[in-house]
Design an enzyme around this catalytic site. Structure first.
Site, mmCIF file in Angstrom:
data_model
loop_
_atom_site.group_PDB
_atom_site.id
_atom_site.type_symbol
_atom_site.label_atom_id
_atom_site.label_comp_id
_atom_site.label_asym_id
_atom_site.label_seq_id
_atom_site.Cartn_x
_atom_site.Cartn_y
_atom_site.Cartn_z
ATOM 1 N N PRO A 10 0.826 -1.161 0.055
ATOM 2 C CA PRO A 10 -0.025 -0.033 0.104
ATOM 3 C C PRO A 10 0.872 1.184 0.038
ATOM 4 O O PRO A 10 1.980 1.285 0.621
ATOM 5 C CB PRO A 10 -1.052 -0.140 1.165
ATOM 6 N N ASN A 11 -0.009 2.194 -0.737
ATOM 7 C CA ASN A 11 0.885 3.570 -0.839
ATOM 8 C C ASN A 11 2.010 3.643 -1.753
ATOM 9 O O ASN A 11 2.743 4.727 -1.860
ATOM 10 C CB ASN A 11 1.048 4.313 0.681
ATOM 11 N N ARG A 18 4.929 10.987 -2.049
ATOM 12 C CA ARG A 18 4.586 10.763 -0.601
ATOM 13 C C ARG A 18 6.221 11.006 0.218
ATOM 14 O O ARG A 18 6.965 10.338 -0.224
ATOM 15 C CB ARG A 18 4.313 9.588 -0.571
ATOM 16 N N TYR A 23 11.228 8.702 1.726
ATOM 17 C CA TYR A 23 11.017 7.804 0.771
ATOM 18 C C TYR A 23 11.981 8.005 -0.604
ATOM 19 O O TYR A 23 12.008 7.090 -1.298
ATOM 20 C CB TYR A 23 9.489 7.352 0.420
ATOM 21 N N ASN A 74 7.766 -5.409 -1.035
ATOM 22 C CA ASN A 74 7.839 -4.740 0.134
ATOM 23 C C ASN A 74 6.464 -4.461 0.517
ATOM 24 O O ASN A 74 5.499 -3.900 -0.246
ATOM 25 C CB ASN A 74 8.329 -3.127 -0.562
ATOM 26 N N ALA A 77 2.951 -0.845 4.634
ATOM 27 C CA ALA A 77 2.403 -0.641 6.032
ATOM 28 C C ALA A 77 2.074 -2.254 6.661
ATOM 29 O O ALA A 77 2.026 -2.671 7.783
ATOM 30 C CB ALA A 77 1.387 0.127 6.229
ATOM 31 N N HIS A 80 3.882 -4.517 9.132
ATOM 32 C CA HIS A 80 3.720 -4.160 10.734
ATOM 33 C C HIS A 80 2.378 -4.869 11.297
ATOM 34 O O HIS A 80 2.273 -5.165 12.304
ATOM 35 C CB HIS A 80 3.881 -2.948 11.112
ATOM 36 N N ASP A 87 1.193 -15.410 6.352
ATOM 37 C CA ASP A 87 0.847 -17.009 6.419
ATOM 38 C C ASP A 87 0.750 -17.382 4.860
ATOM 39 O O ASP A 87 1.015 -18.541 4.490
ATOM 40 C CB ASP A 87 -0.685 -17.000 6.819
ATOM 41 N N GLU A 98 12.261 -9.404 1.782
ATOM 42 C CA GLU A 98 11.498 -8.287 2.093
ATOM 43 C C GLU A 98 12.358 -7.102 2.136
ATOM 44 O O GLU A 98 13.747 -7.069 2.487
ATOM 45 C CB GLU A 98 11.179 -8.454 3.638
ATOM 46 N N HIS A 100 12.610 -2.424 2.147
ATOM 47 C CA HIS A 100 11.882 -1.229 2.553
ATOM 48 C C HIS A 100 12.942 -0.201 2.095
ATOM 49 O O HIS A 100 13.992 -0.363 2.041
ATOM 50 C CB HIS A 100 11.753 -0.989 3.954
ATOM 51 N N LEU A 101 12.372 0.937 1.572
ATOM 52 C CA LEU A 101 13.062 2.032 1.080
ATOM 53 C C LEU A 101 13.913 2.706 2.339
ATOM 54 O O LEU A 101 14.826 3.289 2.359
ATOM 55 C CB LEU A 101 12.007 3.280 0.495
ATOM 56 N N SER A 102 12.997 3.024 3.417
ATOM 57 C CA SER A 102 13.529 3.385 4.823
ATOM 58 C C SER A 102 14.090 2.287 5.757
ATOM 59 O O SER A 102 13.733 1.395 5.522
ATOM 60 C CB SER A 102 12.320 4.455 5.123
ATOM 61 N N ARG A 107 12.813 4.176 12.559
ATOM 62 C CA ARG A 107 11.574 5.008 12.550
ATOM 63 C C ARG A 107 10.831 4.940 13.858
ATOM 64 O O ARG A 107 11.283 4.450 14.856
ATOM 65 C CB ARG A 107 10.910 4.879 11.347
ATOM 66 N N ARG A 111 6.905 0.668 13.717
ATOM 67 C CA ARG A 111 7.535 0.122 12.476
ATOM 68 C C ARG A 111 8.596 -0.805 12.636
ATOM 69 O O ARG A 111 9.044 -1.351 11.716
ATOM 70 C CB ARG A 111 8.097 1.200 11.387
#
Length: 149
Positions: A10-11, A18, A23, A74, A77, A80, A87, A98, A100-102, A107, A111
């Protein structure tokens, strides 16, 4: 031929707009092009999907069974919050990296926990859009060598 499913949660369709201070300024299209360039000429076919909907991401993971050799994800959100994504990853039994950009560990406290990390080969975060390239390379190396992690 190696088949890799790339999932953006998402996002991530809002990248470039954003919170660029968190990011970066690369768009999702920039990241996808970078992944396609990294895969070019290496016998890798990728399916790249983005969704803001948890169930769609679960469906994509399940549909990867029988086609994909691995998954680069990725979860955004959902990292978390989503036991459902965790599953689904366990159910298909495919190697997963997995990304993540940040740096999610630097953070907000909420997170810091990932439901995905314990069932992934590794988690790569904090390298901006390079996190995806690093994740792809890790996945390719794992699949190519058949290593355990």
């Amino acid at each position: 031929m190696m088949n890799i499913l790339v999932l953006h949660g998402p996002n991530l369709n809002m990248l470039g707009v954003r919170e660029p201070e968190v990011y970066g300024t690369d768009t999702l299209e920039d990241i996808n092009r970078s992944l396609e360039t990294a895969a070019a000429g290496r016998g890798i076919e990728m399916r790249i999907r983005q969704s803001n909907h948890e169930g769609v991401l679960v469906d994509e993971i399940q549909q990867a069974l029988g086609w994909a050799d691995g998954i680069l994800i990725n979860p955004g959100a959902y990292t978390h919050t989503s036991i459902a994504l965790r599953d689904a990853i366990v159910a298909v039994g495919l190697p997963v990296v997995e990304v993540h950009l940040s740096d999610i560990h630097a953070r907000e406290t909420f997170r810091h926990h990932s439901y995905i990390e314990p069932v992934a080969l590794r988690q790569i975060c904090g390298h901006g859009s390079d996190s995806y390239r690093l994740g792809l390379e890790a996945l390719i190396e794992h699949i190519g060598t058949g290593s355990e992690g």
